[in-house]
Design a protein around this motif. Structure first.
Motif, PDB file in Angstrom:
ATOM      1  N   ASP A  63      30.356  -5.466 -10.466  1.00  0.00           N
ATOM      2  CA  ASP A  63      30.002  -4.117 -10.920  1.00  0.00           C
ATOM      3  C   ASP A  63      29.299  -4.230 -12.265  1.00  0.00           C
ATOM      4  O   ASP A  63      29.789  -3.785 -13.310  1.00  0.00           O
ATOM      5  N   VAL A  64      28.148  -4.866 -12.229  1.00  0.00           N
ATOM      6  CA  VAL A  64      27.359  -5.187 -13.419  1.00  0.00           C
ATOM      7  C   VAL A  64      25.949  -4.650 -13.201  1.00  0.00           C
ATOM      8  O   VAL A  64      25.408  -4.762 -12.099  1.00  0.00           O
ATOM      9  N   VAL A  65      25.353  -4.049 -14.214  1.00  0.00           N
ATOM     10  CA  VAL A  65      23.982  -3.500 -14.099  1.00  0.00           C
ATOM     11  C   VAL A  65      22.999  -4.647 -14.282  1.00  0.00           C
ATOM     12  O   VAL A  65      22.922  -5.242 -15.366  1.00  0.00           O
ATOM     13  N   TRP A  66      22.261  -4.991 -13.259  1.00  0.00           N
ATOM     14  CA  TRP A  66      21.284  -6.084 -13.326  1.00  0.00           C
ATOM     15  C   TRP A  66      19.941  -5.573 -13.845  1.00  0.00           C
ATOM     16  O   TRP A  66      19.686  -4.366 -13.877  1.00  0.00           O
ATOM     17  N   PHE A  67      19.095  -6.464 -14.234  1.00  0.00           N
ATOM     18  CA  PHE A  67      17.755  -6.075 -14.685  1.00  0.00           C
ATOM     19  C   PHE A  67      17.062  -5.351 -13.541  1.00  0.00           C
ATOM     20  O   PHE A  67      17.143  -5.787 -12.388  1.00  0.00           O
ATOM     21  N   GLY A  68      16.456  -4.225 -13.857  1.00  0.00           N
ATOM     22  CA  GLY A  68      15.796  -3.425 -12.823  1.00  0.00           C
ATOM     23  C   GLY A  68      16.703  -2.339 -12.288  1.00  0.00           C
ATOM     24  O   GLY A  68      16.252  -1.458 -11.543  1.00  0.00           O
ATOM     25  N   GLU A  69      17.987  -2.353 -12.662  1.00  0.00           N
ATOM     26  CA  GLU A  69      18.905  -1.300 -12.229  1.00  0.00           C
ATOM     27  C   GLU A  69      19.145  -0.325 -13.383  1.00  0.00           C
ATOM     28  O   GLU A  69      18.885  -0.638 -14.540  1.00  0.00           O
TER      29      GLU A  69
END
Ligand code: APR
Length: 238
Positions: free
Chosen positions: A150-156
């Motif tokens: 549950d981690v915000v990745w690049f592009g999210e």
């Protein structure tokens, strides 16, 4: 820093630098994670689609590592401020460790998600999670083997940006601690706060990309700078 007596509402942005002295890797300082891994291999939705094992292994390693680390004096000082401060206070952290919470802070918002949660892409539920995900375990809610960090990745899209903007609109003081100011939207918050009339203070080991935007920048390790600043702020209440 200006007249501290008129400060009622505070927004504090924290980055990897606040956890560095707890032994958690930063990203862009000396020896940081992005010197050892390519973002496009381990921290994007495309990377997860292309090689889920590599991505899950990367986060399994970091999720295990943070559980052996302890909050440092900077986390403890912010928790002390959170407990004592009668006005609004929000710790917006870019970090996905739980050191703010383990130090005792409660008004914490993880805009980039959390290591200790798993997100099911089948049923959209988030579950507390401490173990590995590499074996694709079943979602506790729906049983599907569709869990991801549950981690915000690049592009999210970062989490709870509406709550962050609402806090920036009413804050009198914006303090940035341990972030390089390299990643948006967090890097724009100092300008938003300043445009809206807040005082702005940076506490960082060295000048960051955002330094020119702050009314005041203080440089040194967080475990020294943050407790000193919290003492100054709370004594200014006297
Ligand atoms: N005390 C204070 N500041 C420190 C310390 C310390 N002991 N050690 C390092 N720093 C500073 C560095 O000088 C640097 O400016 O902390 C900052 C860390 O910068 P980054 O490694 O870029 O971390 P951060 O700004 O949190 O990165 C933002 O990028 O990769 C993404 O999602 C990830 O949340 C992360 C985002």
């Amino acid at each position: 820093m200006g007249d501290m007596r008129r400060i009622r509402n505070i927004v504090i942005l924290t980055g990897a630098g606040i956890s560095a002295e707890s032994g958690i890797d930063t990203f862009r300082s000396e020896g940081g994670l992005w010197e050892r891994y390519r973002v496009e291999d381990v921290a994007t939705p495309e990377a997860f689609a292309r090689d889920p094992g590599l991505v899950l292994g990367f986060y399994d390693m970091r999720r295990a590592a943070i559980q052996e680390k302890l909050p440092n004096d900077a986390h403890m000082a912010l928790a002390r401020l959170d407990a004592a401060w009668k006005g609004d206070l929000l710790i917006v952290t870019q970090n996905i460790d739980d050191l703010h919470e383990r130090a005792g802070a409660s008004r914490v918002l993880h805009m980039h998600g959390e290591h200790l949660k798993a997100w099911c892409t089948a049923c959209d539920r988030r579950s507390p999670w401490r173990g590995p995900l590499i074996e694709r375990p079943p979602c506790p809610a729906c049983g599907m083997r569709s869990l991801r960090p549950d981690v915000v990745w690049f592009g999210e899209v970062p989490y709870r940006m509406d709550a962050i903007h609402a806090a920036l609109r009413t804050c009198d003081l914006f303090v940035s601690i341990g972030t390089s100011g390299a990643v948006y939207p967090a890097a724009s918050y100092v300008r938003n706060a300043r445009d809206l009339g807040a005082q702005t203070l940076e506490l960082n080991l060295e000048p960051s990309k955002g330094s020119p935007w702050f009314h005041e920048s203080r440089h040194g390790p967080a475990t020294e700078m943050v407790p000193a600043w919290v003492d100054e702020l709370l004594s200014g209440l006297g």
